[in-house]
Design a protein around this motif. Sequence first.
Motif: not given
Length: 265
Positions: A166-167, A194-195, A204-206, A238-240
């Motif tokens: 979920q962004p 996700f951008m 920024l990006t996730l 999950l890694g972020y």
Amino acid sequence: MTTQAISEAQLHALADGVLPEDQRAAVDAHLRAHPGDAARVDAWREQNRQLRALFDPVLDEAVPPALLQAAAPPAANGAWQRPAMQAAAAIVLVLAGGAGGWLLRGDGGDGGDMRSASASPISLARSAAIAHAVYTPEVRHPVEVGAEQEAHLVQWLSKRLGSKLQPPALSPLGYHLIGGRLLPGDGDGPVAQFMYEEGSGKRLTLYVAKERAGRQETAFRYTQEKDLSVFYWIDGQLGYALSASLPKQELGKIADAVYAQLESH
């Protein structure tokens, strides 16, 4: 007296200069008691020095015209974009050199397991930074699926990673989702990016990667390459990694908001 166990990841972090200060005393004590590990860290530092000597001069070279031509958008829309592409190319070269050194030395004491090395938290940050540097300068195709198809994007990426994604909503912080894409992973399957973009065009990006089962949760960590900052952490499977050309304090506030929203789902 019980001695704190020191992990391979901490030894690598020390060699790379990204070990959190509050862990330094314990790692230093471990190295004094284990000369073999101390010699390995010294060897890794020397390898880093040699990689920097090899790749740093590239930053002063002009980006090859063929690369600029291939990456640049049409002249009517993209003349301003060339400096950004040059910066991105430079960041990719530096990060790729560092990541190569990490993979070469592996994650184990007997020559290493490249799959284990690629799954390390530091490698997560490097991969995220490279993906950020490659895709954020794009004008026409920064993402595969735009935010106007957010439901499809989330369903697609969730299915491919095998976890519900979920962004986060970052509009209160001035950033809106512009979309996302699927990227190849380093051995644990595909990853999602996700951008986001704010009014002045900053992006920024996730970066979200599936981690191996059994990995322990990690606290926030921070690294920086030139002007690119990355906060990264692992939570469950999950890694972020959150990447942007922002000051540490500013990106840290956004990372806190991202983490809080992810935890609430």
